[in-house]
Write a protein that holds these residues in place. Structure first.
Motif, PDB file in Angstrom:
ATOM      1  N   LEU A 165       0.837  -1.201   0.000  1.00 38.30           N
ATOM      2  CA  LEU A 165       0.000   0.000   0.000  1.00 38.30           C
ATOM      3  C   LEU A 165       0.874   1.254   0.000  1.00 38.30           C
ATOM      4  O   LEU A 165       0.604   2.215  -0.714  1.00 38.30           O
ATOM      5  CB  LEU A 165      -0.944  -0.011   1.210  1.00 38.30           C
ATOM      6  N   ARG A 166       1.918   1.239   0.803  1.00 41.67           N
ATOM      7  CA  ARG A 166       2.829   2.389   0.851  1.00 41.67           C
ATOM      8  C   ARG A 166       3.508   2.625  -0.483  1.00 41.67           C
ATOM      9  O   ARG A 166       3.688   3.758  -0.929  1.00 41.67           O
ATOM     10  CB  ARG A 166       3.885   2.193   1.958  1.00 41.67           C
ATOM     11  N   GLU A 167       3.906   1.527  -1.138  1.00 39.18           N
ATOM     12  CA  GLU A 167       4.573   1.654  -2.441  1.00 39.18           C
ATOM     13  C   GLU A 167       3.644   2.275  -3.481  1.00 39.18           C
ATOM     14  O   GLU A 167       4.101   2.940  -4.403  1.00 39.18           O
ATOM     15  CB  GLU A 167       5.063   0.285  -2.936  1.00 39.18           C
ATOM     16  N   MET A 168       2.346   2.069  -3.296  1.00 41.58           N
ATOM     17  CA  MET A 168       1.380   2.676  -4.210  1.00 41.58           C
ATOM     18  C   MET A 168       1.261   4.173  -3.985  1.00 41.58           C
ATOM     19  O   MET A 168       0.673   4.884  -4.797  1.00 41.58           O
ATOM     20  CB  MET A 168      -0.002   2.041  -4.011  1.00 41.58           C
ATOM     21  N   GLY A 169       1.791   4.649  -2.867  1.00 40.69           N
ATOM     22  CA  GLY A 169       1.776   6.082  -2.597  1.00 40.69           C
ATOM     23  C   GLY A 169       0.651   6.543  -1.694  1.00 40.69           C
ATOM     24  O   GLY A 169       0.497   7.733  -1.438  1.00 40.69           O
ATOM     25  N   VAL A 170      -0.189   5.602  -1.200  1.00 41.48           N
ATOM     26  CA  VAL A 170      -1.231   6.022  -0.268  1.00 41.48           C
ATOM     27  C   VAL A 170      -0.614   6.218   1.116  1.00 41.48           C
ATOM     28  O   VAL A 170       0.472   5.732   1.400  1.00 41.48           O
ATOM     29  CB  VAL A 170      -2.415   5.017  -0.185  1.00 41.48           C
ATOM     30  N   SER A 171      -1.318   6.965   1.958  1.00 36.56           N
ATOM     31  CA  SER A 171      -0.816   7.277   3.285  1.00 36.56           C
ATOM     32  C   SER A 171      -1.473   6.345   4.313  1.00 36.56           C
ATOM     33  O   SER A 171      -2.646   5.998   4.179  1.00 36.56           O
ATOM     34  CB  SER A 171      -1.142   8.749   3.580  1.00 36.56           C
ATOM     35  N   LEU A 172      -0.714   5.935   5.309  1.00 30.39           N
ATOM     36  CA  LEU A 172      -1.254   5.028   6.328  1.00 30.39           C
ATOM     37  C   LEU A 172      -1.310   5.726   7.690  1.00 30.39           C
ATOM     38  O   LEU A 172      -0.319   6.292   8.145  1.00 30.39           O
ATOM     39  CB  LEU A 172      -0.391   3.772   6.434  1.00 30.39           C
ATOM     40  N   SER A 173      -2.488   5.680   8.319  1.00 31.06           N
ATOM     41  CA  SER A 173      -2.648   6.278   9.640  1.00 31.06           C
ATOM     42  C   SER A 173      -3.011   5.206  10.655  1.00 31.06           C
ATOM     43  O   SER A 173      -3.841   4.343  10.379  1.00 31.06           O
ATOM     44  CB  SER A 173      -3.767   7.320   9.639  1.00 31.06           C
ATOM     45  N   LEU A 174      -2.406   5.311  11.809  1.00 30.82           N
ATOM     46  CA  LEU A 174      -2.744   4.378  12.874  1.00 30.82           C
ATOM     47  C   LEU A 174      -3.814   5.011  13.754  1.00 30.82           C
ATOM     48  O   LEU A 174      -3.586   6.043  14.377  1.00 30.82           O
ATOM     49  CB  LEU A 174      -1.504   4.062  13.694  1.00 30.82           C
ATOM     50  N   ASP A 175      -4.998   4.383  13.777  1.00 33.09           N
ATOM     51  CA  ASP A 175      -6.159   4.954  14.469  1.00 33.09           C
ATOM     52  C   ASP A 175      -6.191   4.513  15.934  1.00 33.09           C
ATOM     53  O   ASP A 175      -5.662   3.458  16.275  1.00 33.09           O
ATOM     54  CB  ASP A 175      -7.428   4.466  13.755  1.00 33.09           C
ATOM     55  N   ASP A 176      -6.819   5.325  16.755  1.00 35.50           N
ATOM     56  CA  ASP A 176      -7.048   4.986  18.168  1.00 35.50           C
ATOM     57  C   ASP A 176      -5.759   4.655  18.898  1.00 35.50           C
ATOM     58  O   ASP A 176      -5.708   3.742  19.742  1.00 35.50           O
ATOM     59  CB  ASP A 176      -8.017   3.795  18.301  1.00 35.50           C
ATOM     60  N   PHE A 177      -4.681   5.396  18.589  1.00 31.30           N
ATOM     61  CA  PHE A 177      -3.392   5.071  19.189  1.00 31.30           C
ATOM     62  C   PHE A 177      -3.415   5.247  20.711  1.00 31.30           C
ATOM     63  O   PHE A 177      -3.954   6.215  21.231  1.00 31.30           O
ATOM     64  CB  PHE A 177      -2.262   5.939  18.606  1.00 31.30           C
ATOM     65  N   GLY A 178      -2.808   4.284  21.375  1.00 27.14           N
ATOM     66  CA  GLY A 178      -2.730   4.326  22.837  1.00 27.14           C
ATOM     67  C   GLY A 178      -3.673   3.328  23.487  1.00 27.14           C
ATOM     68  O   GLY A 178      -3.550   3.041  24.668  1.00 27.14           O
ATOM     69  N   THR A 179      -4.593   2.781  22.695  1.00 26.26           N
ATOM     70  CA  THR A 179      -5.549   1.837  23.270  1.00 26.26           C
ATOM     71  C   THR A 179      -5.066   0.393  23.124  1.00 26.26           C
ATOM     72  O   THR A 179      -5.608  -0.514  23.713  1.00 26.26           O
ATOM     73  CB  THR A 179      -6.936   1.952  22.587  1.00 26.26           C
ATOM     74  N   GLY A 180      -4.033   0.179  22.326  1.00 24.39           N
ATOM     75  CA  GLY A 180      -3.483  -1.169  22.133  1.00 24.39           C
ATOM     76  C   GLY A 180      -2.126  -1.286  22.791  1.00 24.39           C
ATOM     77  O   GLY A 180      -1.859  -0.629  23.783  1.00 24.39           O
TER      78      GLY A 180
END
Ligand code: C2E
Ligand code: MG
Ligand code: MG
Ligand code: MG
Length: 282
Positions: A165-180
């Protein structure tokens, strides 16, 4: 109901359980046909920079049930995941969101939430590539939000999917950080661009000392790892000011706007494009 003899409380509990199971069963039956009946719609909530400019809209799905009215995603997303309906539903959401985003100025991106089930049981890179191609949306304008829980089991297959997915150029966000349980350096290796601090941490700002300390630590480490930090659930001016002092990069919450229908999002976006209007400028 033999078990309930002599224990009224137990009987009540059991009846309540049955009712809840029955209600869930009815709801998942309804959910099965909801996509074909066009009962889902998308709302969009702006994510703003520290000076109040909209940089992104997060896509939040809504279900308009024919008799029950709006059902909360907190209720139907887990059902959709259990029944597998999340796969066709998630595809519809992604395609629809990409198409709608092409109507916005090109400096505004769209964020789409992904379910862990979509990672495990569908060819996500194939779907994303196809949604981008069919809509004409440029890959960097798409941000995929993934909850921390996906990485409790970051298998080689999941890591490969993220890399693709990153190589395709889309951006990745980690949601709800701190709960895991993930560490930031680990996430850096998985090539996340952004993290979203869970709203439970934001809620206690600015009064809670330890809350502020945690938020500061997350922001400092993420910044040094060159990740963008977004705070979710910003409701008050005091929270906004506190987050700005802590160095947070982007903000999202009712203080700026509730999630709104596509038409309103488009109006908000084009107004900003024309007049450089800002929401709650510092
Ligand atoms: P999330 O991705 O963490 O989305 C943020 C939730 O916080 C949204 O709830 C949003 O309406 C709410 N929110 C935004 N600002 C504020 C605020 O200032 N205060 C408070 N108290 N809440 C605020 P919503 O729309 O009910 O969605 C709940 C969750 O359902 C989402 O959490 C996400 O995990 C899931 N979800 C929603 N849409 C989708 C979707 O299209 N696909 C998938 N897989 N999950 C979705
Ligand atoms: Mg989200
Ligand atoms: Mg969140
Ligand atoms: Mg959430």
């Amino acid at each position: 109901r033999t078990k309930s003899e002599g224990r009224g409380g137990y009987c009540f509990y059991e009846a309540e359980m049955d009712e809840r199971i029955e209600a869930r069963r009815a709801l998942s039956t309804d959910l099965r046909g909801a996509l074909d009946r066009n009962e889902f719609l998308l709302h969009f909530q702006p994510i703003v920079t520290t000076d109040g400019r909209v940089v992104c809209f997060e896509t939040l799905v809504r279900w308009r049930h024919p008799t029950r009215g709006f059902v909360s995603p907190a209720e139907f997303i887990p059902l959709a995941e259990e029944t597998g309906i999340i796969i066709p539903m998630g595809e519809w959401i992604l395609r629809q969101a990409c198409t709608i985003a092409t109507e916005w100025p090109s400096d505004i991106s769209v964020a789409v939430n992904l379910s862990p089930i979509q990672f495990r049981h569908s060819d996500l890179p194939l779907l994303v590539r196809s949604a981008l191609r069919d809509s004409g949306l440029a890959a960097p304008r798409l941000e995929l939000e993934i909850t921390e829980s996906v990485f409790l089991e970051a298998t080689p297959a999941i890591k490969a999917t993220l890399a693709e997915l990153r190589e395709m150029g889309v951006s990745l966000s980690l949601d709800d950080f701190g709960t895991g349980y993930s560490s930031l350096s680990y996430l850096r290796r998985l090539a996340f661009n952004k993290i979203k601090i869970d709203q439970s941490f934001v809620k206690d700002l600015p009064h809670e000392q330890s809350g502020a300390a945690i938020v500061r630590a997350i922001i400092d480490l993420a910044t040094s790892l060159k990740m963008t930090v977004i705070a979710e659930g910003v409701e008050t001016e005091a929270q906004r000011r506190c987050l700005l002092n802590l160095g947070c990069h982007e903000l999202q919450g009712y203080l700026f706007s509730r999630p709104v229908p596509a038409k309103e999002a488009e109006a908000l976006a084009s107004r900003q494009g024309l007049r450089h209007e800002k929401i709650h400028a510092a």
